[in-house]
Write a protein that holds these residues in place. Structure first.
Motif, PDB file in Angstrom:
ATOM      1  N   CYS A  23       0.825  -1.212   0.000  1.00 32.60           N
ATOM      2  CA  CYS A  23       0.000   0.000   0.000  1.00 32.60           C
ATOM      3  C   CYS A  23       0.860   1.263   0.000  1.00 32.60           C
ATOM      4  CB  CYS A  23      -0.927  -0.002   1.210  1.00 32.60           C
ATOM      5  SG  CYS A  23      -1.981   1.469   1.245  1.00 32.60           S
ATOM      6  N   CYS A  53      -3.274  -3.780  -2.893  1.00 31.18           N
ATOM      7  CA  CYS A  53      -3.204  -4.763  -1.813  1.00 31.18           C
ATOM      8  C   CYS A  53      -3.934  -6.053  -2.176  1.00 31.18           C
ATOM      9  CB  CYS A  53      -3.797  -4.174  -0.533  1.00 31.18           C
ATOM     10  SG  CYS A  53      -5.502  -3.600  -0.728  1.00 31.18           S
ATOM     11  N   LEU A  64     -12.440  -5.207  -2.799  1.00 31.65           N
ATOM     12  CA  LEU A  64     -12.677  -3.767  -2.832  1.00 31.65           C
ATOM     13  C   LEU A  64     -14.160  -3.531  -2.628  1.00 31.65           C
ATOM     14  CD1 LEU A  64     -10.372  -2.466  -5.700  1.00 31.65           C
ATOM     15  CD2 LEU A  64      -9.994  -2.393  -3.241  1.00 31.65           C
TER      16      LEU A  64
HETATM   17  S1  SF4 Z   1      -6.785  -0.345  -2.043  1.00 28.75           S
HETATM   18 FE1  SF4 Z   1      -5.256  -1.319  -0.708  1.00 28.75          FE
HETATM   19  S2  SF4 Z   1      -3.255  -0.654  -1.524  1.00 28.75           S
HETATM   20 FE2  SF4 Z   1      -4.818   0.739  -2.351  1.00 28.75          FE
HETATM   21  S3  SF4 Z   1      -4.862   2.490  -0.924  1.00 28.75           S
HETATM   22 FE3  SF4 Z   1      -6.457   1.022  -0.263  1.00 28.75          FE
HETATM   23  S4  SF4 Z   1      -5.442  -0.253   1.277  1.00 28.75           S
HETATM   24 FE4  SF4 Z   1      -3.827   0.782   0.121  1.00 28.75          FE
END
Ligand code: SF4
Ligand code: SF4
Length: 73
Positions: A23, A53, A64
């Motif tokens: 990240c 991530c 997501l």
């Molecule tokens: S999706 Fe994952 S890698 Fe991207 S900002 Fe959010 S926590 Fe970080």
């Protein structure tokens, strides 16, 4: 934002910080626990939903979810 599910290796007692390492926003922190490896916690305010991530997780535990909420109740 990234949502960490129950397949996270830390829940099985395996130390893993791959998501945090991936990240670039430093949106994942690790909360120490007694008896289990540190728990990955996503900072909703810092997460951009970039998905880096998701691919980095060896447990395929990250999905997501919805974009940023307008407000936190
Ligand atoms: S999706 Fe994952 S890698 Fe991207 S900002 Fe959010 S926590 Fe970080
Ligand atoms: S990369 Fe996946 S298995 Fe590793 S700490 Fe993050 S969510 Fe858990």
């Amino acid at each position: 934002m990234a949502v960490i599910g129950g397949d996270c290796l830390a829940e099985a007692g395996i130390v893993c910080r791959s998501c945090g390492d991936a990240c670039g926003e430093v949106a994942i922190r690790f909360r120490p626990r007694i008896g289990l490896p540190p728990q990955a916690i996503v900072n909703e305010a810092a997460c951009t939903g970039c998905g880096e991530c998701v691919g980095a997780c060896p447990g395929a535990a990250i999905t997501l979810g919805a974009a940023h909420r307008e407000s936190v109740p």
